[in-house]
Design an enzyme around this catalytic site. Structure first.
Site, short mmCIF file in Angstrom:
data_model
loop_
_atom_site.label_atom_id
_atom_site.label_comp_id
_atom_site.label_asym_id
_atom_site.label_seq_id
_atom_site.Cartn_x
_atom_site.Cartn_y
_atom_site.Cartn_z
N ARG A 116 14.59 -3.01 -2.90
CA ARG A 116 15.35 -2.42 -4.00
C ARG A 116 14.90 -2.89 -5.37
O ARG A 116 14.54 -2.09 -6.21
CB ARG A 116 16.84 -2.73 -3.83
N HIS A 166 15.13 7.82 1.35
CA HIS A 166 15.87 6.73 0.72
C HIS A 166 17.29 6.66 1.29
O HIS A 166 18.12 7.55 1.03
CB HIS A 166 15.93 6.94 -0.79
N TYR A 223 22.22 19.92 -13.78
CA TYR A 223 21.84 20.60 -15.01
C TYR A 223 20.40 20.32 -15.43
O TYR A 223 19.79 21.13 -16.11
CB TYR A 223 22.77 20.18 -16.16
#
Length: 859
Positions: free
Chosen positions: A54, A100, A145
């Site tokens: 990570r 992931h 968006y």
């Protein structure tokens, strides 16, 4: 009763909590575990997962696992720079579903950072939409968006990934594979930096300039034993995406040597005039990771808590065209440079950056210096190019093997057909082809799969050409694999190509030294020091701490152009300049006033007037401001002189076009900024105004018909502001006053010499009444002031200029300490004749149209 209820309740509870008894053959198996050991082991597993999966980047490609998976998956989706953008939600969904095993918010945050040009020195994702604001001032829009695709630089990171250049490993559920590391055609870790917090450790790496890092990497390829000092010649320091300045290089050297160090980043700001009355600090670049809203909020807090003074206004004029543009208006009376240093000290305009180069090397976190980072990347690229070369040679060898078999078939086409026709099935045909023509199984199968249309003479020629090309390429690839030097040359050349295509100039300025405040000795507020306020013939106001005479000494004829002009005997080119028409002494925090042609006196704060540069070689009135921008004037109203309304002097003397003179008693209203100082008759106007130093001065009128009158100021009694004055000079019919002022004589009636040793002079310029000043050549005469005798007030004076043919009026006049100055309307110096003329003599013609005459400011 209560006991019965309680007993009943307990019975119900017992029935509810009864469980099914265990079977008869059930055996309890209780394992005793050491809690400390279990916690230690579980914590280590968690820490390793966070560190490796990570938070920390790999030292080879400079990517964290989530970033690597995003770039790999986008490449698999075909989101290349020549394709259209797709919704980020689609990218996040594919990455999360295939590679992931974490939440979508973490993936989207990583995707957003890869697209932010203020976070990445070389963005790897081309974002379309709202991807946030610098410093976290604005959150990005939702993933539904925004849209994204890979940049051209990101394609270098994944280039040749399917050519066996890197190892692949199973994904989280073992259904697919993902790369352990990307081929990384550019040194991403140093170029884009990294930041992450793991368990018990963290990384914080600064971005660098791509061209500089590649230059250092190529030097290390050519010289594997290169020292840190040699590499730092190519990489002198970080190059932050937001630009700015790095103050002090000691911390950078330490970080490059040990992997840890601290340096200070500073905003890029400049002091400039934003309005004629205001100076501002314009901030165009901020420290890395600092947004404008954070700076604005901090400044507002400091101003409201009165910990920072001197700021009048703060505006954020940032837009997409000029980028970051913060304008901090400075209050009058404060030094902008000192205020800028306060902003550096108290606000995020100056921040520290702690380098902590922690990255994964062979799965282990290590602290790395510059040389180690470059070495690991170079070794990775050498391995990638070696494996890619082996893959390409292998593929070409396989293709050549097929071509050789097909050529054999073409040379023996009839026998091949006969063998195939005589075979019972495809398997038998393949076996017979292998035995008859000594072919491999792959060659035989390829011959059987080849359409008959390819077995033509033309295809045979094509195959021959292809075989020659393959043999040549295999030889080149083999030469690379057989020579370490050749392999290094290939890697170096590819890096040079990347630098040429994606390199950009350095944005961050590196400053040596400790970075102490530049103006530590300069106080924040402007001291109330004496100064001189000047009015030029072009209507410009300025202030200076010293007189122009002092600034031009000892040789005024060879000095650079000044506010008051140059001697026209000066050789060489000259800059545009004005001449002084009025000046008054004041203090920096005091007040002066302008007197207008309609008899108004308007107060102006000296701090609002621009200060001239301290250099004696600066252009005239550099930094001066037009009077009209400092005071409000009516239509047709002009400024005729300056006054010191709060000074203890002999008063203000006024002269009008109709020959009226007035000494104004210095009883001005204290709170009024604008008031009348004379009552003018209809059609009259003020021609000149002068602040008298004492009653021993002469008042001088010069008229349009060539008359000059001088008389003592003591003969004019002081009057109130409402008075209309008294008779000053008797005018002939049709004549008017064109100049009024004051000159200081000595005790014998002569004029006190100035510091240059020359007395006062009178300058007159004659011309035609139909011509305006500055529009036609004139005859000019410079006469010693002592040539003119003193006369009584209200008399006609004496002749000061004899007109030549074609002349009937004086167009310009001036009296004051020598040397006199002349200039055109455009500010070009005009040569004036020497002060040798008779008071009633005629003038000498000048070569250029004369627009203004005047002199130096008094010492």
């Amino acid at each position: 009763m209560s006991f019965g209820v309680a007993d009943g309740t307990m019975s119900v509870m017992a029935r509810r909590t009864t469980t099914t008894p265990p079977p008869e053959d059930f055996e309890e198996n209780i394992v005793d575990i050491d809690v400390a050991e279990e916690m230690r082991g579980s914590y280590l597993e968690y820490a390793y997962s966070v560190i490796y999966q990570r938070a920390l980047p790999d030292a080879r490609d400079g990517l964290k696992p989530v970033q690597r998976r995003i770039l790999y998956q986008m490449n698999e989706m075909g989101l290349r720079p020549d394709r259209g953008h797709v919704k980020c939600a689609r990218v996040v969904g594919d990455v999360m579903g295939r590679l992931h095993p974490h939440g979508d918010s973490a993936i989207y945050d990583a995707l957003v950072r890869l697209a932010q040009p203020w976070a990445m020195r070389l963005p790897l994702v081309d974002g379309h939409g709202n991807f946030g604001a610098p410093g976290g001032d604005g959150a990005p829009a939702a993933m539904r968006y925004t849209e994204a695709r890979l940049t051209a630089a990101a394609m270098e990171m994944v280039a040749s990934i399917h050519e066996d250049t890197v190892n692949f490993q199973p994904n989280y559920d073992g259904t697919e594979t993902q790369p352990e590391v990307l081929p990384a055609g550019l040194p991403n870790l140093l170029v884009n930096g990294a930041a992450g917090i793991a368990v018990g450790m963290a990384t914080n790496m600064a971005p660098h300039n791509l061209g500089e890092v590649i230059a250092a990497a190529r030097h290390l390829i050519a010289h594997p034993d290169a020292s840190l000092d040699e590499l730092m010649r190519f990489v002198p320091g970080p190059d932050l995406p937001t630009g700015g300045k790095i103050v002090g290089l000691d911390g950078i050297r330490e970080a490059y040597e040990t992997g840890r160090g601290i340096f200070r980043t500073r905003a890029a700001a400049r002091v400039e005039k934003i309005t004629p009355r205001r100076t501002g600090i314009v901030v165009t670049e901020l420290p890395y990771g600092v947004g404008p809203e954070k700076v604005i909020a901090r400044i507002k807090d400091l101003v409201q808590s009165k910990k920072l003074a001197g700021i009048a206004d703060l505006k954020d004029l940032t837009d997409r065209h000029r980028g970051l543009h913060l304008v901090i208006e400075v209050r009058n009376g404060f030094h902008p440079d000192a205020l800028l240093d306060e902003l550096y000290r108290l606000t995020p305009m100056e921040e520290t950056f702690g380098i902590n180069n922690v990255a994964l090397v062979d799965g282990q976190p290590r602290v790395l210096g510059l040389r180690e980072l470059l070495r690991i990347y170079v070794e990775h690229r050498l391995d990638v190019v070696r494996r890619r070369t082996e893959f390409r040679r292998r593929k070409r060898a396989e293709r050549l093997h097929l071509i050789d078999g097909l050529v054999i078939a073409l040379l023996n086409i009839d026998e091949v057909i006969q063998v195939i026709r005589a075979s019972d099935d495809a398997a038998r045909a393949k076996e017979r082809l292998m035995s008859v023509f000594d072919l491999s199984e792959i060659q035989a199968q390829y011959i059987l799969d080849t359409p008959l249309r390819r077995l033509t003479r033309y295809d045979r020629l094509e195959l021959e050409r292809e075989r020659e090309t393959l043999q040549r390429e295999i030889a080149e690839l083999t030469a690379i694999l057989d020579s370490e030097a050749r392999l290094r040359e290939v890697v170096s050349a590819e890096l040079a190509s990347v630098a040429e295509r994606f390199g950009t100039p350095r944005r961050t300025v590196l400053l040596e030294g400790s970075g102490a405040a530049r103006t530590a000795a300069v106080p924040l507020e402007v001291a109330d020091d004496p100064c001189l306020v000047l009015l030029s013939s072009a209507g410009l106001l300025a202030r200076t701490a010293t007189s122009i005479n002092e600034r031009n000494q000892p040789d005024t004829r060879s000095a650079a152009p000044e506010l008051a002009g140059l001697s026209t005997a000066t050789a060489g080119p000259r800059a545009a300049h004005d001449v002084i028409v009025s000046s008054v002494p004041a203090t920096a925090r005091g007040t002066v006033a302008v007197v207008t042609s309609i008899g108004r006196l308007i107060r102006v704060g000296v701090l609002e007037i621009p200060a001239l540069p301290p250099s004696a070689h600066s252009p005239a009135l550099a930094g001066g401001a037009p009077v009209s921008e400092l005071v409000g004037l009516e239509a047709g109203e002009t400024v005729v002189g300056l006054a010191a309304p709060d000074a203890a002097t002999a008063g203000l003397a006024l002269g009008t076009a109709a020959g009226v003179v007035k000494r104004v008693a210095p009883d001005y209203p204290q709170n009024a900024a604008d008031f009348e100082v004379i009552s003018l008759k209809d059609g009259d106007r003020v021609i000149g105004a002068v602040q008298l130093a004492s009653e021993d001065q002469d008042l001088v009128f010069i008229t349009s018909d060539g008359q000059l009158l001088r008389f003592g100021a003591a003969t004019v009694r002081s009057q109130g502001r409402a008075a209309g004055g008294m008779a000053g000079i008797r005018l002939a019919a049709g004549a008017s006053v064109i100049w009024f002022g004051a000159v200081t004589p000595d005790g014998n009636g002569a004029v006190t010499p100035d510091s240059a040793g020359s007395g006062a002079v009178v300058v007159t310029a004659a011309g035609s009444s139909g011509a305006l000043p500055g529009t036609a050549a004139a005859t000019v005469k410079v006469t010693p002031y002592a040539e003119y005798p003193a006369k009584g007030r209200a008399t006609g004076g004496v002749r000061c200029h004899r007109f030549l043919k074609g002349e009937d009026t004086l167009v310009l006049a001036w009296a004051g300490p020598a040397p006199a100055r002349g200039a055109t309307d455009a500010g070009v110096p005009v040569d004036l004749p020497p002060a040798e003329g008779r008071r009633d003599g005629s003038g000498e013609r000048v070569r250029q149209p004369l627009g203004a005459v005047g002199g130096l400011a008094p010492a």
